[in-house]
Design an enzyme around this catalytic site. Structure first.
Site, PDB file in Angstrom:
ATOM      1  N   ALA A 120       0.814  -1.225   0.000  1.00 23.51           N
ATOM      2  CA  ALA A 120       0.000   0.000   0.000  1.00 23.51           C
ATOM      3  C   ALA A 120       0.843   1.268   0.000  1.00 23.51           C
ATOM      4  O   ALA A 120       0.477   2.245  -0.629  1.00 23.51           O
ATOM      5  CB  ALA A 120      -0.939  -0.011   1.201  1.00 23.51           C
ATOM      6  N   CYS A 121       1.971   1.242   0.672  1.00 22.05           N
ATOM      7  CA  CYS A 121       2.786   2.453   0.764  1.00 22.05           C
ATOM      8  C   CYS A 121       3.560   2.733  -0.518  1.00 22.05           C
ATOM      9  O   CYS A 121       4.213   3.757  -0.630  1.00 22.05           O
ATOM     10  CB  CYS A 121       3.742   2.359   1.940  1.00 22.05           C
ATOM     11  SG  CYS A 121       4.808   0.931   1.845  1.00 22.05           S
ATOM     12  N   ALA A 122       3.489   1.835  -1.496  1.00 22.50           N
ATOM     13  CA  ALA A 122       4.226   2.018  -2.741  1.00 22.50           C
ATOM     14  C   ALA A 122       3.305   2.181  -3.937  1.00 22.50           C
ATOM     15  O   ALA A 122       3.757   2.083  -5.070  1.00 22.50           O
ATOM     16  CB  ALA A 122       5.158   0.827  -2.957  1.00 22.50           C
ATOM     17  N   VAL A 172       9.001  -2.104   0.618  1.00 20.05           N
ATOM     18  CA  VAL A 172       8.521  -2.838   1.791  1.00 20.05           C
ATOM     19  C   VAL A 172       8.670  -4.340   1.554  1.00 20.05           C
ATOM     20  O   VAL A 172       9.176  -5.072   2.408  1.00 20.05           O
ATOM     21  CB  VAL A 172       7.052  -2.480   2.110  1.00 20.05           C
ATOM     22  CG1 VAL A 172       6.499  -3.361   3.208  1.00 20.05           C
ATOM     23  CG2 VAL A 172       6.943  -1.011   2.485  1.00 20.05           C
TER      24      VAL A 172
END
Length: 104
Positions: free
Chosen positions: A46-48, A57
């Site tokens: 999700a953070c990418a 991650v």
């Protein structure tokens, strides 16, 4: 399904989100295929989201860049039903098998 990794299996994580790696299947192509079936999923972590590089991650978790490129992130919402989950699971299994050239 053989060649499938559940990323972060057994680790503390959000209960509504799962991230899978499917050996031999490009994550972006799988997302497009599922989108054509009306299923909204994402690649990577999700953070990418939106990043063209493999997820940092997933790399930090020990995945190779190639493994990180084969990932699919699935999230459930409040209105998701058991039938939705069953339909998506079947669509993913069928799509992965087709993309690997495995008869079903």
């Amino acid at each position: 399904m053989s060649g499938t990794i559940i990323n972060s299996a057994g680790a503390p994580r959000l209960p509504n989100t799962s991230n899978f790696a499917f050996a031999g299947v490009g994550g972006e192509l799988l997302v497009i295929h599922l989108d054509l079936l009306g299923i909204a999923v994402s690649t990577g972590a999700a953070c990418a989201t939106g990043d063209r590089e493999p997820s940092h991650v997933l790399i930090a978790m020990g995945r190779t860049p190639d493994e990180a490129r084969t990932t699919l992130r699935v999230s459930l919402g409040r209105t998701t039903t058991r039938e939705d989950v069953d339909r998506v699971a079947e669509a993913i299994a069928a799509s992965v098998a087709r993309m690997r050239g495995v008869p079903r």
